[in-house]
Design a protein around this motif. Structure first.
Motif, PDB file in Angstrom:
ATOM      1  N   ARG A  63       0.835  -1.123  -0.059  1.00 29.00           N
ATOM      2  CA  ARG A  63      -0.094  -0.011   0.147  1.00 29.00           C
ATOM      3  C   ARG A  63       0.857   1.316   0.033  1.00 29.00           C
ATOM      4  NH1 ARG A  63      -4.340   1.704   4.898  1.00 29.00           N
ATOM      5  NH2 ARG A  63      -5.099   3.538   3.727  1.00 29.00           N
ATOM      6  N   TYR A  64       1.689   1.310   0.976  1.00 26.43           N
ATOM      7  CA  TYR A  64       2.731   2.588   0.976  1.00 26.43           C
ATOM      8  C   TYR A  64       3.695   2.522  -0.087  1.00 26.43           C
ATOM      9  CZ  TYR A  64       0.840   3.750   5.457  1.00 26.43           C
ATOM     10  OH  TYR A  64       0.099   4.340   6.607  1.00 26.43           O
ATOM     11  N   GLY A  65       3.996   1.572  -0.564  1.00 29.43           N
ATOM     12  CA  GLY A  65       5.024   1.632  -2.044  1.00 29.43           C
ATOM     13  C   GLY A  65       4.180   1.993  -3.083  1.00 29.43           C
ATOM     14  N   ALA A 103       3.986   5.801  -2.490  1.00 26.04           N
ATOM     15  CA  ALA A 103       5.006   6.486  -3.090  1.00 26.04           C
ATOM     16  C   ALA A 103       5.218   6.758  -4.704  1.00 26.04           C
ATOM     17  CB  ALA A 103       6.302   5.721  -2.445  1.00 26.04           C
ATOM     18  N   ARG A 104       4.950   5.634  -5.292  1.00 24.77           N
ATOM     19  CA  ARG A 104       4.731   5.939  -6.757  1.00 24.77           C
ATOM     20  C   ARG A 104       4.000   6.737  -7.307  1.00 24.77           C
ATOM     21  NH1 ARG A 104       7.261   0.307  -8.567  1.00 24.77           N
ATOM     22  NH2 ARG A 104       9.131   1.054  -9.191  1.00 24.77           N
ATOM     23  N   ASP A 105       2.699   6.796  -6.846  1.00 22.17           N
ATOM     24  CA  ASP A 105       1.556   7.333  -7.245  1.00 22.17           C
ATOM     25  C   ASP A 105       2.055   9.151  -6.992  1.00 22.17           C
ATOM     26  OD1 ASP A 105       0.054   5.235  -7.827  1.00 22.17           O
ATOM     27  OD2 ASP A 105      -1.425   5.329  -6.210  1.00 22.17           O
ATOM     28  N   GLU A 106       2.408   9.395  -5.711  1.00 20.68           N
ATOM     29  CA  GLU A 106       2.785  10.670  -5.593  1.00 20.68           C
ATOM     30  C   GLU A 106       4.016  11.373  -6.689  1.00 20.68           C
ATOM     31  OE1 GLU A 106       1.056  12.909  -3.282  1.00 20.68           O
ATOM     32  OE2 GLU A 106      -0.349  11.363  -3.401  1.00 20.68           O
ATOM     33  N   LEU A 107       4.956  10.347  -6.546  1.00 15.47           N
ATOM     34  CA  LEU A 107       6.083  10.803  -7.557  1.00 15.47           C
ATOM     35  C   LEU A 107       5.418  10.961  -8.967  1.00 15.47           C
ATOM     36  CD1 LEU A 107       8.841   8.375  -6.597  1.00 15.47           C
ATOM     37  CD2 LEU A 107       8.810  10.808  -6.188  1.00 15.47           C
ATOM     38  N   ARG A 108       4.562  10.226  -9.425  1.00 14.24           N
ATOM     39  CA  ARG A 108       3.920  10.296 -10.790  1.00 14.24           C
ATOM     40  C   ARG A 108       3.143  11.661 -10.981  1.00 14.24           C
ATOM     41  NH1 ARG A 108       1.381   5.787 -10.470  1.00 14.24           N
ATOM     42  NH2 ARG A 108       3.102   4.711 -11.176  1.00 14.24           N
ATOM     43  N   ARG A 109       2.311  11.784  -9.807  1.00 14.63           N
ATOM     44  CA  ARG A 109       1.551  13.005  -9.653  1.00 14.63           C
ATOM     45  C   ARG A 109       2.280  14.426  -9.666  1.00 14.63           C
ATOM     46  NH1 ARG A 109      -1.174  11.657  -5.491  1.00 14.63           N
ATOM     47  NH2 ARG A 109      -2.973  10.687  -6.624  1.00 14.63           N
ATOM     48  N   ALA A 110       3.603  14.303  -9.253  1.00 18.96           N
ATOM     49  CA  ALA A 110       4.571  15.196  -9.243  1.00 18.96           C
ATOM     50  C   ALA A 110       5.059  15.449 -10.450  1.00 18.96           C
ATOM     51  CB  ALA A 110       5.437  15.269  -8.040  1.00 18.96           C
ATOM     52  N   GLY A 111       4.906  14.587 -11.406  1.00 19.55           N
ATOM     53  CA  GLY A 111       5.843  14.620 -12.772  1.00 19.55           C
ATOM     54  C   GLY A 111       7.094  13.995 -12.526  1.00 19.55           C
ATOM     55  N   ILE A 112       7.535  13.367 -11.712  1.00 21.99           N
ATOM     56  CA  ILE A 112       8.978  12.703 -11.329  1.00 21.99           C
ATOM     57  C   ILE A 112       9.189  11.405 -12.123  1.00 21.99           C
ATOM     58  CG2 ILE A 112      10.638  12.303  -9.765  1.00 21.99           C
ATOM     59  CD1 ILE A 112       9.215  14.759  -7.843  1.00 21.99           C
ATOM     60  N   TYR A 135      16.279   5.278  -4.113  1.00 21.68           N
ATOM     61  CA  TYR A 135      15.655   5.203  -2.929  1.00 21.68           C
ATOM     62  C   TYR A 135      15.028   6.376  -2.675  1.00 21.68           C
ATOM     63  CZ  TYR A 135      18.800   1.564  -1.854  1.00 21.68           C
ATOM     64  OH  TYR A 135      19.640   0.392  -1.815  1.00 21.68           O
ATOM     65  N   ALA A 136      13.844   6.167  -1.850  1.00 25.16           N
ATOM     66  CA  ALA A 136      12.901   7.494  -1.630  1.00 25.16           C
ATOM     67  C   ALA A 136      12.458   7.224  -0.229  1.00 25.16           C
ATOM     68  CB  ALA A 136      11.929   7.644  -2.485  1.00 25.16           C
ATOM     69  N   LEU A 137      11.966   8.240   0.593  1.00 23.85           N
ATOM     70  CA  LEU A 137      11.412   8.089   1.870  1.00 23.85           C
ATOM     71  C   LEU A 137       9.838   8.862   1.796  1.00 23.85           C
ATOM     72  CD1 LEU A 137      14.274   9.972   4.262  1.00 23.85           C
ATOM     73  CD2 LEU A 137      14.073   7.683   3.232  1.00 23.85           C
ATOM     74  N   ALA A 172      12.964   0.132 -11.400  1.00 22.78           N
ATOM     75  CA  ALA A 172      12.218   0.101 -12.598  1.00 22.78           C
ATOM     76  C   ALA A 172      11.694  -0.950 -12.939  1.00 22.78           C
ATOM     77  CB  ALA A 172      13.263   0.474 -13.563  1.00 22.78           C
ATOM     78  N   GLY A 173      10.211  -0.900 -13.447  1.00 24.73           N
ATOM     79  CA  GLY A 173       9.565  -1.847 -13.506  1.00 24.73           C
ATOM     80  C   GLY A 173       9.048  -3.146 -12.750  1.00 24.73           C
ATOM     81  N   ALA A 174       9.391  -2.683 -11.301  1.00 29.52           N
ATOM     82  CA  ALA A 174       9.013  -3.794 -10.473  1.00 29.52           C
ATOM     83  C   ALA A 174       8.476  -3.192  -9.240  1.00 29.52           C
ATOM     84  CB  ALA A 174      10.527  -4.719 -10.089  1.00 29.52           C
ATOM     85  N   ALA A 175       8.201  -4.123  -8.310  1.00 32.83           N
ATOM     86  CA  ALA A 175       7.325  -3.490  -7.019  1.00 32.83           C
ATOM     87  C   ALA A 175       8.325  -2.724  -6.159  1.00 32.83           C
ATOM     88  CB  ALA A 175       6.887  -4.723  -6.389  1.00 32.83           C
ATOM     89  N   PRO A 176       7.804  -1.857  -5.564  1.00 33.37           N
ATOM     90  CA  PRO A 176       8.898  -1.004  -4.467  1.00 33.37           C
ATOM     91  C   PRO A 176       9.364  -2.243  -3.403  1.00 33.37           C
ATOM     92  CG  PRO A 176       7.009   0.364  -5.214  1.00 33.37           C
ATOM     93  CD  PRO A 176       6.716  -1.061  -5.574  1.00 33.37           C
TER      94      PRO A 176
END
Length: 277
Positions: A54-56, A59-68, A75-77, A95-99
């Motif tokens: 869920r949290y992984g 993280a990906r959704d928020e980065l995508r929403r920010a255009g990153i 690594y990310a926090l 890349a291309g795999a689960a967090p």
């Protein structure tokens, strides 16, 4: 004898080189970093696989929403500021795999209080040399509290941000978003509950882990590689391969405390607790 001495010195050099290579391989491997987290961070949480997923995904959704973009892998926090969670997650984002979860730990974010208390802002924040880190002096204020923790603790700076005021008539204004250690004797035990003036408080052991291994130091390491090493980097730093630069803050709004993130022991706030950032 001289030849024998040179052979012994050569053998020692080979051993040290092999150890250095093994260490580099360990830090290049997220599983090795996970083991280091378990060994070095003394306040840890153990979320179950469904929560990790869920949290992984968050993280990906928020980065995508920010255009990153997530290229290259890094690594990310991620911090969940929900009052019922108050947790930080260190993720490897391949890349291309689960967090991959490296580790999780309790934090403290902004709470209601007196003047200049803010709600920790949501979003994706860049850890960049444009907002230089510094190190705690370890001095005590008039209440005996070390607001940034022990001397030498690194204060990670994410710059000026807009945040909701938690005093007076509310509204929004500007605050300096930082992630830092806190007083180890009087305030660290309260991690896992809302306590700060808006910054993100972490344990000293997690601070050392992030600092020593450069987990969020991509921009600092770039600057160092270009020949201008920032003074704040520790001289013995052994940075991970794939160091990142992004802090992600979310709020899941959970109404109940999950079993994997227990609250700290209750008790009265120490005198002067309101003076700490």
């Amino acid at each position: 004898m001289a030849v024998l001495g040179r052979l012994r010195r050569g053998a020692r050099a080979l051993v040290f080189a092999a150890l250095a290579g093994a260490l580099a391989t360990c830090w290049a491997d997220p599983m090795g970093l996970r083991q280091a987290f378990m060994e070095q961070v003394d306040r840890r949480l153990d979320p179950p696989p469904d929560e990790v997923q869920r949290y992984g995904n968050l993280a990906r959704d928020e980065l995508r929403r920010a255009g990153i973009a997530e290229e290259p892998p890094q690594y990310a926090l991620l911090v969940d500021r929900s009052a019922s969670v108050q947790a930080l997650f260190v993720f490897w984002l391949p890349a291309g795999a689960a967090p991959v979860l490296i580790g999780a730990a309790p934090v403290s974010t902004g709470r209601r209080g007196g003047f200049e208390y803010f709600e920790t802002p949501l979003g994706v924040f860049d850890h960049s040399v444009a907002n230089p880190d510094f190190r705690a002096e370890g001095t005590r204020n008039e209440f005996g509290i070390r607001g940034y923790g022990e001397k030498g603790m690194r204060v990670l700076d994410f710059g000026w941000q807009q945040a909701r005021r938690l005093w007076g008539r509310g509204g929004t204004s500007t605050m300096r978003l930082q992630m830092h250690a806190t007083d180890p004797d009087r305030l660290e035990a309260r991690l896992g509950s809302v306590q700060s003036k808006g910054c993100i408080r972490i344990a000293a052991s997690l601070n050392r882990f992030l600092d020593r291994l450069g987990v969020l130091d991509a921009d600092y390491l770039r600057t160092k590689a270009e020949g201008s090493a920032p003074w704040v980097l520790p001289p013995d730093q052994a940075p991970v391969e794939g160091a990142g630069r992004y802090l992600i803050v979310v709020d899941t709004g959970r109404s109940e405390r999950p079993a994997w993130s227990p609250p700290p022991k209750s008790g009265p706030l120490p005198t002067g607790a309101d003076s700490a950032p």
